[in-house]
Design a protein around this motif. Structure first.
Motif, short mmCIF file in Angstrom:
data_model
loop_
_atom_site.label_atom_id
_atom_site.label_comp_id
_atom_site.label_asym_id
_atom_site.label_seq_id
_atom_site.Cartn_x
_atom_site.Cartn_y
_atom_site.Cartn_z
N ALA A 179 0.82 -1.22 0.00
CA ALA A 179 0.00 0.00 0.00
C ALA A 179 0.85 1.26 0.00
N LEU A 180 1.97 1.25 0.74
CA LEU A 180 2.81 2.44 0.87
C LEU A 180 3.63 2.71 -0.38
N GLY A 181 4.02 1.65 -1.11
CA GLY A 181 4.91 1.81 -2.25
C GLY A 181 4.46 2.86 -3.25
N PRO A 182 3.24 2.72 -3.81
CA PRO A 182 2.79 3.72 -4.79
C PRO A 182 2.62 5.12 -4.19
N ILE A 183 2.21 5.19 -2.92
CA ILE A 183 2.00 6.50 -2.28
C ILE A 183 3.34 7.23 -2.12
N MET B 144 7.49 11.25 -4.22
CA MET B 144 8.79 11.56 -4.80
C MET B 144 8.65 12.09 -6.23
N PHE B 145 7.66 11.56 -6.96
CA PHE B 145 7.43 12.05 -8.32
C PHE B 145 6.96 13.51 -8.29
N THR B 146 6.11 13.84 -7.35
CA THR B 146 5.62 15.22 -7.23
C THR B 146 6.74 16.19 -6.92
N ILE B 147 7.68 15.76 -6.09
CA ILE B 147 8.77 16.65 -5.65
C ILE B 147 9.89 16.71 -6.68
N TRP B 148 10.34 15.54 -7.17
CA TRP B 148 11.56 15.49 -7.98
C TRP B 148 11.36 14.96 -9.40
N GLY B 149 10.15 14.56 -9.76
CA GLY B 149 9.94 14.06 -11.10
C GLY B 149 10.29 12.59 -11.24
#
Length: 405
Positions: free
Chosen positions: A361-365, A370-375
């Motif tokens: 459950a935590l993996g995608p979240i 990290m995608f939101t912050i660093w792409g």
């Protein structure tokens, strides 16, 4: 009922472990546990079209199946320790099968969702009790080998089930929901042919004392270290791998859905192959060494992924992920099985299965953050740092296990 020591000695002296009928039945239970989620993906587009469900809501078909598993796994562990393994497994397999069949007859989306929830109730004990039974039956390196073959079956099923389901979906969305009916004959084989060690049953059962004993067995550095490894490996698998490697392949490398499917299947096949050979590796390397090495492999795969500019080179990190998972998962499960006290082993292993679900459950979240912050690149580089950080913690927490191997 049989004596655990007699089982291990018989297997060592007469047959290879994968030929043991008990292990084959346990692997059948594991295959049912994996079937409930991995066979549904190819049907989702057809379901959305059939019931006029929006893309943001079709995911409930999977979500309502997972929710009762997360809640019911600890409860089923307690019940299995109190009343016995078969007393929980056989009804669970039958409920899993019957609810799946009713899903195939659903006339509307609400009915489908309701019976998927019931199917999840039936699936809740399956994976944790399969791991518990393996820990009941085998010890030492034999336990590691049994966990490895169990992981091999998971790897193969992750590659094969979507193909079977996709083929059945060409006839109609209802057909893949009939696959769980295989659990009906399996339940009878489990009832009449699964031989498990005798466990003395206490006439009294105090829940508070039972839960306190489980907590005491978990509250030590070895178990905490192994549980950290379990949650971390599933964070890495379901975050950067299952969620963002497909996105990378699609958005930056222009891969088709078919090619992405092949790349993901290569991870499952790599996992299956490495797990099948783990019994051989474990003769020369300790389980702790294999666990630590796997996080180095994870970090390596994550570091090279953003550097890839050819879609076919994505097979390299994918195969490395399978290699790492094939080493770490059965090794952690074998060591946890060794550390689980016999009188409340099912509850202990249920905690392990719950931690596993937490990682999924935590993996995608976390990867999404990290995608939101660093792409896109930040997802993989930060995950590599995470893998190496976990390795540092494991080097400290698992030191006693390493010296006691």
């Amino acid at each position: 009922m049989i004596n655990q020591q007699d089982v291990s000695q018989r297997l060592k002296s007469s047959i290879k472990i994968y030929r043991d009928a008990n292990l084959q039945l346990i692997i059948g239970i594991t295959l049912m546990a994996v079937l409930g989620s991995s066979s549904i993906g190819p049907t989702l587009p057809s379901l959305a079209e059939e019931f006029q469900v929006s893309p943001e809501n079709i995911g409930w078909v999977i979500t309502v199946f997972v929710i009762p598993i997360a809640i019911g796994t600890p409860i089923s562990g307690i019940l299995a320790d109190r009343y016995g393994r078969k007393q929980i497994l056989v009804p669970a397999l039958l409920l899993f099968a019957i609810a799946g069949m009713v899903c195939s007859l659903a006339a509307n989306f609400r009915t489908l969702i309701e019976f998927r929830f019931l199917q999840g109730v039936g699936a809740a004990p399956l994976e944790s009790l399969a791991l518990t039974l393996i820990s009941d039956l085998y010890r030492g390196k034999l336990l590691t080998a049994a966990m490895a073959f169990n992981a091999t079956s998971i790897g193969l099923s992750l590659a094969i089930y979507p193909l079977i389901s996709g083929g059945l979906t060409t006839w109609g969305w209802r057909y893949p929901f009939l696959l769980p009916l295989m659990a009906v004959p399996l339940s009878f084989f489990v009832l009449f042919f699964l031989r498990i060690p005798h466990r003395p049953q206490s006439e009294t059962f105090e829940l508070k004392s039972y839960l306190g004993n489980i907590w005491n067995s978990i509250n030590n550095r070895q178990v905490i270290g192994l549980l950290i490894a379990v949650v971390a490996l599933f964070i890495l698998l379901f975050g950067p791998y299952f969620t963002y490697i497909p996105l990378l392949a699609d958005a930056q490398l222009g891969a088709s859905h078919f090619v992405i499917g092949i790349i993901l299947a290569s991870m499952a096949l790599s996992l299956a192959f490495v797990s099948s050979q783990l019994g051989l590796f474990a003769r020369f390397l300790s389980e702790v060494t294999l666990i630590k090495a796997s996080f180095i492999v994870y970090a390596t795969a994550l570091i090279i992924t953003p550097l890839i500019h050819n879609i076919w080179l994505l097979f390299l990190p994918s195969i490395l992920f399978g290699l790492a998972h094939g080493m770490v998962f059965p090794s952690t499960q074998a060591l946890l099985g060794e550390l689980a006290p016999q009188e409340y082993r099912a509850g202990f292993m249920a905690v392990n299965a719950t931690v596993l679900s937490l990682g999924q459950a935590l993996g995608p979240i976390l990867a999404g953050g990290m995608f939101t912050i660093w792409g896109m690149q930040g997802v993989f580089y930060s995950s590599a740092i995470f893998a190496l950080t976990v390795l540092i913690f494991l080097n400290f927490l698992l030191i006693r296990l390493r010296t006691s191997q």
